[in-house]
Design a protein around this motif. Structure first.
Motif, PDB file in Angstrom:
ATOM      1  N   LEU A 128       1.309   5.708  29.752  1.00  0.00           N
ATOM      2  CA  LEU A 128       0.821   4.333  29.876  1.00  0.00           C
ATOM      3  C   LEU A 128       1.961   3.380  30.247  1.00  0.00           C
ATOM      4  O   LEU A 128       1.818   2.531  31.140  1.00  0.00           O
ATOM      5  CB  LEU A 128       0.178   3.895  28.564  1.00  0.00           C
ATOM      6  CG  LEU A 128      -0.325   2.443  28.506  1.00  0.00           C
ATOM      7  CD1 LEU A 128      -1.379   2.192  29.566  1.00  0.00           C
ATOM      8  CD2 LEU A 128      -0.860   2.107  27.115  1.00  0.00           C
ATOM      9  N   GLY A 129       3.090   3.522  29.574  1.00  0.00           N
ATOM     10  CA  GLY A 129       4.223   2.674  29.896  1.00  0.00           C
ATOM     11  C   GLY A 129       4.728   2.901  31.307  1.00  0.00           C
ATOM     12  O   GLY A 129       5.107   1.954  32.004  1.00  0.00           O
ATOM     13  N   GLY A 130       4.725   4.156  31.740  1.00  0.00           N
ATOM     14  CA  GLY A 130       5.130   4.451  33.104  1.00  0.00           C
ATOM     15  C   GLY A 130       4.214   3.808  34.127  1.00  0.00           C
ATOM     16  O   GLY A 130       4.676   3.265  35.147  1.00  0.00           O
ATOM     17  N   LEU A 131       2.906   3.860  33.879  1.00  0.00           N
ATOM     18  CA  LEU A 131       1.952   3.228  34.791  1.00  0.00           C
ATOM     19  C   LEU A 131       2.180   1.721  34.870  1.00  0.00           C
ATOM     20  O   LEU A 131       2.182   1.131  35.963  1.00  0.00           O
ATOM     21  CB  LEU A 131       0.525   3.523  34.336  1.00  0.00           C
ATOM     22  CG  LEU A 131       0.026   4.958  34.511  1.00  0.00           C
ATOM     23  CD1 LEU A 131      -1.310   5.145  33.815  1.00  0.00           C
ATOM     24  CD2 LEU A 131      -0.097   5.309  35.990  1.00  0.00           C
ATOM     25  N   GLY A 182      16.983  10.295  31.171  1.00  0.00           N
ATOM     26  CA  GLY A 182      16.094  11.215  30.473  1.00  0.00           C
ATOM     27  C   GLY A 182      15.933  12.541  31.198  1.00  0.00           C
ATOM     28  O   GLY A 182      15.904  13.603  30.573  1.00  0.00           O
ATOM     29  N   MET A 183      15.826  12.492  32.516  1.00  0.00           N
ATOM     30  CA  MET A 183      15.708  13.725  33.287  1.00  0.00           C
ATOM     31  C   MET A 183      16.986  14.546  33.205  1.00  0.00           C
ATOM     32  O   MET A 183      16.941  15.783  33.242  1.00  0.00           O
ATOM     33  CB  MET A 183      15.379  13.406  34.738  1.00  0.00           C
ATOM     34  CG  MET A 183      14.027  12.755  34.944  1.00  0.00           C
ATOM     35  SD  MET A 183      12.646  13.831  34.515  1.00  0.00           S
ATOM     36  CE  MET A 183      12.646  14.942  35.915  1.00  0.00           C
ATOM     37  N   ALA A 184      18.151  13.887  33.109  1.00  0.00           N
ATOM     38  CA  ALA A 184      19.407  14.621  32.976  1.00  0.00           C
ATOM     39  C   ALA A 184      19.427  15.450  31.700  1.00  0.00           C
ATOM     40  O   ALA A 184      20.056  16.513  31.655  1.00  0.00           O
ATOM     41  CB  ALA A 184      20.581  13.652  32.982  1.00  0.00           C
ATOM     42  N   VAL A 216      11.004  16.341  28.142  1.00  0.00           N
ATOM     43  CA  VAL A 216       9.613  16.409  28.574  1.00  0.00           C
ATOM     44  C   VAL A 216       9.029  15.009  28.700  1.00  0.00           C
ATOM     45  O   VAL A 216       8.246  14.724  29.618  1.00  0.00           O
ATOM     46  CB  VAL A 216       8.792  17.272  27.589  1.00  0.00           C
ATOM     47  CG1 VAL A 216       7.308  17.209  27.936  1.00  0.00           C
ATOM     48  CG2 VAL A 216       9.273  18.705  27.611  1.00  0.00           C
ATOM     49  N   THR A 217       9.401  14.131  27.793  1.00  0.00           N
ATOM     50  CA  THR A 217       8.924  12.755  27.858  1.00  0.00           C
ATOM     51  C   THR A 217       9.349  12.085  29.153  1.00  0.00           C
ATOM     52  O   THR A 217       8.605  11.282  29.731  1.00  0.00           O
ATOM     53  CB  THR A 217       9.450  11.962  26.658  1.00  0.00           C
ATOM     54  OG1 THR A 217       9.101  12.643  25.442  1.00  0.00           O
ATOM     55  CG2 THR A 217       8.860  10.564  26.633  1.00  0.00           C
ATOM     56  N   ALA A 218      10.548  12.401  29.633  1.00  0.00           N
ATOM     57  CA  ALA A 218      11.024  11.816  30.883  1.00  0.00           C
ATOM     58  C   ALA A 218      10.168  12.259  32.063  1.00  0.00           C
ATOM     59  O   ALA A 218       9.884  11.466  32.965  1.00  0.00           O
ATOM     60  CB  ALA A 218      12.483  12.194  31.118  1.00  0.00           C
ATOM     61  N   PHE A 219       9.741  13.513  32.075  1.00  0.00           N
ATOM     62  CA  PHE A 219       8.860  13.996  33.141  1.00  0.00           C
ATOM     63  C   PHE A 219       7.552  13.206  33.141  1.00  0.00           C
ATOM     64  O   PHE A 219       7.055  12.799  34.205  1.00  0.00           O
ATOM     65  CB  PHE A 219       8.578  15.478  32.960  1.00  0.00           C
ATOM     66  CG  PHE A 219       9.689  16.382  33.393  1.00  0.00           C
ATOM     67  CD1 PHE A 219       9.743  16.871  34.685  1.00  0.00           C
ATOM     68  CD2 PHE A 219      10.699  16.731  32.516  1.00  0.00           C
ATOM     69  CE1 PHE A 219      10.777  17.707  35.097  1.00  0.00           C
ATOM     70  CE2 PHE A 219      11.729  17.563  32.899  1.00  0.00           C
ATOM     71  CZ  PHE A 219      11.775  18.056  34.199  1.00  0.00           C
ATOM     72  N   LEU A 220       6.982  12.996  31.948  1.00  0.00           N
ATOM     73  CA  LEU A 220       5.722  12.255  31.856  1.00  0.00           C
ATOM     74  C   LEU A 220       5.903  10.803  32.271  1.00  0.00           C
ATOM     75  O   LEU A 220       5.071  10.242  32.994  1.00  0.00           O
ATOM     76  CB  LEU A 220       5.192  12.329  30.419  1.00  0.00           C
ATOM     77  CG  LEU A 220       4.853  13.724  29.891  1.00  0.00           C
ATOM     78  CD1 LEU A 220       4.453  13.651  28.423  1.00  0.00           C
ATOM     79  CD2 LEU A 220       3.746  14.366  30.708  1.00  0.00           C
ATOM     80  N   ALA A 221       6.987  10.181  31.807  1.00  0.00           N
ATOM     81  CA  ALA A 221       7.229   8.778  32.140  1.00  0.00           C
ATOM     82  C   ALA A 221       7.462   8.596  33.634  1.00  0.00           C
ATOM     83  O   ALA A 221       6.934   7.655  34.249  1.00  0.00           O
ATOM     84  CB  ALA A 221       8.418   8.255  31.341  1.00  0.00           C
ATOM     85  N   LEU A 222       8.259   9.476  34.230  1.00  0.00           N
ATOM     86  CA  LEU A 222       8.530   9.351  35.660  1.00  0.00           C
ATOM     87  C   LEU A 222       7.261   9.573  36.475  1.00  0.00           C
ATOM     88  O   LEU A 222       7.024   8.875  37.477  1.00  0.00           O
ATOM     89  CB  LEU A 222       9.607  10.343  36.081  1.00  0.00           C
ATOM     90  CG  LEU A 222      10.053  10.269  37.545  1.00  0.00           C
ATOM     91  CD1 LEU A 222      10.600   8.889  37.859  1.00  0.00           C
ATOM     92  CD2 LEU A 222      11.094  11.340  37.846  1.00  0.00           C
ATOM     93  N   GLY A 223       6.420  10.509  36.058  1.00  0.00           N
ATOM     94  CA  GLY A 223       5.147  10.700  36.741  1.00  0.00           C
ATOM     95  C   GLY A 223       4.274   9.459  36.664  1.00  0.00           C
ATOM     96  O   GLY A 223       3.639   9.062  37.646  1.00  0.00           O
TER      97      GLY A 223
END
Length: 413
Positions: free
Chosen positions: A134-137, A364-366, A370-377
């Motif tokens: 949600l935050g990523g969106l 986060g990706m570095a 897993v949270t970073a993958f979701l946020a970036l998506g």
């Protein structure tokens, strides 16, 4: 020492009945603090120097980030927009090269024991999937409204863009409202509470979830695969390799992200206010920087605050070299309204997602979180929705989006 102080206190009370016990206790406390200060003065000075040094190192890294981004026109939204509408993907390749470099260097430093990723909050035993998505969106949609991300606003600010100054202030205020202000309770109850609970003392890193029995082997396999898919694809095109400025910018940004992990792992615990290992991010630190400017006696310098001031400084250096320094302002109230709304979305979404395009997309990706993958998506999806709405006046077709993603990897002839 303790028995002597108590005995002396009793003698003073008996010898001077009129002297209040409170005054005697206060005097003894002051004397004890003076002795303690003399004994530990060197240690406190060392801690203060470590705190200042950490902030200066953050400033230096921010200067490099700002200079590289301004010189190479590094922009997350620009990379997404070019990949979605056009055939030129140099910005996307630069972005993926930076991400792959950050992953490779950070994971290598972790294997060597220089970086301690396990001590970071980004790899805790919880996966806040709802907040990340949600935050990523929200962040991605706000990024499309403003025309750049929080990091990009600081880069634009270095060139004299006053619109970026206004948007940066709104991002900092909205972010702190969601983190510890009037919206914090709603975020904690309805967003952060929706998460996946892992076993205690476990890690939310992708290698640990896929290769729990052998995390080191999984870390190496996942890192090599990820770097090959990102940096390897970015460097696979000869035309991109022939542009040394873009390649250097991608490598520099990735190495600075890894350097942030190393600095905070090695010296972050020497501060007066120790914090967990981390690297650059540009939502929460913007609010912290504003708070530090207003109440410097009640806050403290940190690595990320140093980065907030370093990025526009580095961007200013690059803009001066290229002759791109000039004042810019809003064209009309409509543009200002769009920037204010988009910046508010970025501030709220960045806190919900745990970071921005740099905080989750790079830092986060570095860590292979897993949270970073979701946020970036979520950020990419929100940006695509915002771009389609601004450019075409309607919402994107999921099938068309899938075709565009497939076209990013054409079959080799």
């Amino acid at each position: 020492m303790q028995h002597q102080s108590v005995a002396g206190l009793r003698c003073r009370v008996k010898a001077f009945p009129a002297l209040s016990v409170t005054a005697v206790v206060a005097r003894e406390c002051v004397r004890a603090q003076d002795v303690s200060g003399r004994e530990h003065g060197k240690g406190l000075v060392a801690e203060e120097h470590a705190e200042l040094a950490l902030a200066l190192l953050g400033l230096l890294g921010g200067v490099i980030l700002g200079f590289a981004a301004r010189a190479a026109h590094f922009c997350t939204l620009g990379a997404i927009e070019e990949a979605y509408y056009g055939s030129e993907r140099s910005r996307l390749r630069t972005w993926l090269l930076a991400m792959g470099t950050a992953v490779a260097a950070t994971q290598l430093l972790d294997l060597l024991g220089i970086v301690d990723l396990s001590a970071s909050y980004r790899l805790g035993s919880q996966i806040p999937w709802f907040g990340a998505i949600l935050g990523g969106l929200l962040f991605g949609f706000g990024m499309a409204l403003v025309g750049t991300c929080a990091f990009g606003m600081l880069v634009r600010l270095g060139g004299g863009d006053l619109r970026a100054l206004v948007a940066t202030l709104v991002v900092g205020i909205a972010g702190y409202m969601a983190m510890s202000g009037v919206l914090a309770r709603l975020r904690l109850e309805y967003v952060d509470s929706v998460r996946i609970e892992l076993p205690p003392l476990s890690s939310s890193a992708l290698p640990a979830l896929l290769f729990g029995a052998d995390p080191v082997t999984g870390q190496i396999l996942v890192s090599v695969t990820f770097v090959a898919l990102t940096a390897g694809w970015a460097l696979s095109r000869p035309r991109f390799r022939q542009r040394p400025g873009l390649v250097a910018a991608g490598l520099a940004i990735g190495l600075v992200i890894a350097g942030g992990w190393a600095v905070t792992s090695q010296w972050g615990q020497l501060q007066l206010y120790p914090h967990q290992p981390d690297s650059y991010s540009f939502v929460k630190p913007i609010g912290a920087a504003l708070l530090w400017l207003m109440t410097t006696s009640g806050t403290y310098e940190s690595f990320t605050i140093g980065g907030i001031f370093g990025v526009p400084l580095g961007a200013l250096m690059a803009a001066c070299l290229k002759g791109e320094v000039h004042w810019e302002a809003f064209d009309d109230p409509r543009e200002m309204r769009r920037h204010l709304i988009g910046a508010a979305f970025m501030g709220l979404g960045g806190i919900m997602a745990g970071g921005c395009t740099i905080g989750q997309g790079m830092t986060g990706m570095a860590a292979l979180s897993v949270t970073a993958f979701l946020a970036l998506g979520g950020i990419v999806a929100g940006a695509l929705v915002g771009i389609r709405w601004l450019v075409e006046g309607n919402w994107p077709d999921p099938c068309a989006m899938a075709r565009h993603i497939r076209n990013l990897f054409p079959p080799r002839s």
